[in-house]
Scaffold this motif. Structure first.
Motif, PDB file in Angstrom:
ATOM      1  N   PRO A   1      40.130  43.862  32.800  1.00 36.47           N
ATOM      2  CA  PRO A   1      40.265  43.692  34.250  1.00 36.47           C
ATOM      3  C   PRO A   1      38.892  43.614  34.920  1.00 36.47           C
ATOM      4  O   PRO A   1      37.931  44.213  34.461  1.00 36.47           O
ATOM      5  N   GLN A   2      38.832  42.859  36.005  1.00 38.78           N
ATOM      6  CA  GLN A   2      37.608  42.857  36.805  1.00 38.78           C
ATOM      7  C   GLN A   2      37.384  44.256  37.380  1.00 38.78           C
ATOM      8  O   GLN A   2      38.340  44.954  37.716  1.00 38.78           O
ATOM      9  N   PRO A   3      36.126  44.686  37.492  1.00 38.81           N
ATOM     10  CA  PRO A   3      35.872  46.013  38.065  1.00 38.81           C
ATOM     11  C   PRO A   3      36.493  46.136  39.457  1.00 38.81           C
ATOM     12  O   PRO A   3      36.380  45.230  40.285  1.00 38.81           O
ATOM     13  N   ALA A   4      37.190  47.240  39.684  1.00 37.73           N
ATOM     14  CA  ALA A   4      37.807  47.515  40.986  1.00 37.73           C
ATOM     15  C   ALA A   4      38.070  49.013  41.077  1.00 37.73           C
ATOM     16  O   ALA A   4      37.935  49.735  40.091  1.00 37.73           O
ATOM     17  N   ASP A   5      38.456  49.468  42.235  1.00 37.71           N
ATOM     18  CA  ASP A   5      38.700  50.895  42.468  1.00 37.71           C
ATOM     19  C   ASP A   5      40.144  51.233  42.101  1.00 37.71           C
ATOM     20  O   ASP A   5      40.975  51.510  42.962  1.00 37.71           O
ATOM     21  N   TYR A   6      40.434  51.196  40.777  1.00 38.77           N
ATOM     22  CA  TYR A   6      41.828  51.304  40.345  1.00 38.77           C
ATOM     23  C   TYR A   6      42.447  52.659  40.664  1.00 38.77           C
ATOM     24  O   TYR A   6      43.653  52.743  40.933  1.00 38.77           O
ATOM     25  N   ALA A   7      41.649  53.732  40.638  1.00 37.65           N
ATOM     26  CA  ALA A   7      42.207  55.038  40.980  1.00 37.65           C
ATOM     27  C   ALA A   7      42.621  55.075  42.453  1.00 37.65           C
ATOM     28  O   ALA A   7      43.705  55.557  42.798  1.00 37.65           O
ATOM     29  N   ALA A   8      41.779  54.545  43.333  1.00 39.61           N
ATOM     30  CA  ALA A   8      42.129  54.500  44.766  1.00 39.61           C
ATOM     31  C   ALA A   8      43.315  53.574  45.003  1.00 39.61           C
ATOM     32  O   ALA A   8      44.195  53.873  45.824  1.00 39.61           O
TER      33      ALA A   8
END
Length: 484
Positions: A413-420
């Motif tokens: 996956p592209q880097p992103a704020d997955y936890a948020a």
């Protein structure tokens, strides 16, 4: 349904995303560093005043970020113990992360309850320095007055939810967060108060474990707050992983987790049986050595960064001309070889080239993670697709080898704020249930992450041959390491 927010209170910062409740599209976001506090011997914050989390939350939410938001979900760093007295005040600063002070306490607890198997059977995990139950034991031994005053036990996301709701009498948590404490069993869905007493010396109040789609409450302003969860569970929910999916995280150390319908009791202690944020389970297997093996190899070869090491490795071929690295540089947890060292095997004149050593480091790291995947597969966990996370996941040497070595499709996956994002998705779920538009058993379907998809294809047989070469060296060097 409107818009929702997810906030992730990580060890060093707070990040907030505001999302469309129906699609998950990120509409706006905020960010703030935590105020700098004291550090432990490892250079990481260990004792933290929880008020710092509120300060950075307020800063991240500045400028009207939350305007129009109807519900908020909270994700936070796991294993942060917040002990409160009977008036709801913090007894001492929160103990966060893998606190080195608690290592002796972990061994102490292990013996006090009858060893690894007894703990694995009781709560699905073996005490480690990071777990709240171990920190309780440390506090009882080192700060008996604070231990005696402790009346309530919360974790970071529990405490933040409680603060957002105005510190009500009712305190809540979720299955995901509870499963990492060392005193809640994912298999039974219940607390083990006897283990709290064993660690702390007396009973305490523990937060009510509410369901994945339940609301923890509503603020005086009418803002719905969902159950909240730990960062690992929130990130899995934000990625949208389900049955058949595993997540491999490439940090200095590595971790492999997968979605499974039931809790796994692993008497060897290699599997930590966590719960997820949907009502399912997240068995996790960790390795002590992942990217640290790459960095060590880069330093040995005089290379300044991992991109250079990857470029060099790509000049070699699968199997590294017979060179095999067992990357157990810090000892290893999977398999359980705490006092061992790394091994470099297959040295021949033709294999003694920098590019072969570089490739052996990548193959060794990935084969060690494939061993961890096989621990889960060996217990009936279905793994058809592997999500690969971490900066090293972008390296060509990783992407070219991982699908064939893992024997599965790999998604980067592209880097992103997955936890948020996962926290926001949980908020949308709780909001939909409260409005009667969503089923409490079925989370909202959000658009998946933008990602590269890599298939093993014709390389599968080659990858399995490389894997077998690695397994042969591991068995010769550490016979029966994965048995008993």
């Amino acid at each position: 349904m409107g818009i929702v927010a997810g906030l992730d209170s990580a060890p060093d910062f707070t990040r907030i995303v505001v999302c469309d409740a129906d699609t998950g599209a990120v509409l706006r976001q905020g960010y703030a560093q935590h105020p700098i506090q004291g550090a432990d011997g490892g250079g990481r914050p260990s004792d933290v005043d929880p008020q710092a989390w509120l300060l950075s939350l307020g800063e991240a939410a500045g400028g009207g970020l939350l305007e129009g938001v109807q519900a908020i979900g909270v994700s936070a760093q796991q294993n942060a113990l917040v002990p409160l007295d009977s008036q709801g005040n913090t007894v001492r600063p929160a103990m966060t992360g893998g606190d080195k002070r608690a290592q002796v306490a972990a061994a102490d607890l292990l013996d006090a309850f009858g060893g690894r198997e007894a703990w694995a059977q009781a709560v699905g995990s073996v005490p480690g320095a990071a777990q709240p139950v171990t920190k309780l034991r440390w506090m009882a031994r080192s700060e008996p007055e604070n231990a005696a005053r402790t009346a309530v036990l919360l974790q970071a996301h529990d405490w933040l939810v409680w603060q957002l709701l105005g510190r009500p009498v009712r305190r809540t948590t979720d299955r995901g967060g509870a499963s990492g404490t060392g005193y809640w069993a994912a298999a039974t869905g219940g607390y083990r108060p006897d283990l709290v007493e064993l660690a702390l010396g007396h009973q305490t109040m523990l937060p009510e474990v509410i369901g994945p789609s339940d609301a923890a409450g509503t603020t005086p302003e009418g803002l719905l707050i969902s159950a909240g969860t730990g960062e690992t569970m929130a990130a899995a929910f934000g990625l949208g992983i389900g049955l058949g999916d595993a997540v491999v995280s490439l940090g200095a150390s590595g971790s492999v987790m997968a979605v499974h319908p039931e809790a796994l009791v692993d008497q060897s202690g290699m599997i930590t049986s966590l719960a997820d944020a949907t009502g399912m389970h997240l068995p996790v297997v960790t390795t002590l050595n992942a990217v640290r093996a790459l960095r060590g190899t880069a330093e040995l070869l005089g290379l300044s960064d991992l991109e250079s090491l990857s470029g060099l490795a790509m000049k070699s071929t699968p199997g590294s001309h017979g060179l095999v690295m067992l990357p157990y540089l810090e000892g290893e947890r999977t398999p359980n070889l705490p006092h061992t060292a790394g091994t470099l095997a297959g040295l021949r004149r033709e294999s003694m080239k920098a590019e072969h050593l570089a490739r052996a480091a990548f193959e060794g790291m990935l084969c060690a993670l494939a061993d961890a995947l096989d621990v889960l597969r060996g217990r009936g966990v279905d793994v058809r697709r592997v999500f690969l996370l971490g900066q090293a996941a972008e390296l060509p040497a990783v992407q070219s080898a991982a699908p064939a070595l893992f024997g599965a499709q790999v998604v980067v996956p592209q880097p992103a704020d997955y936890a948020a994002i996962g926290a926001a998705r949980q908020a949308a779920w709780a909001l939909g249930v409260s409005q009667g538009t969503l089923d409490p058993r079925t989370p909202p379907v959000w658009q998946g992450p933008v990602a590269q998809v890599l298939d093993p294809g014709d390389e599968l047989a080659v990858g399995q041959a490389v894997r077998q070469q690695y397994v042969s060296v591991r068995e010769q060097t550490h016979p029966g390491a994965f048995r008993g």
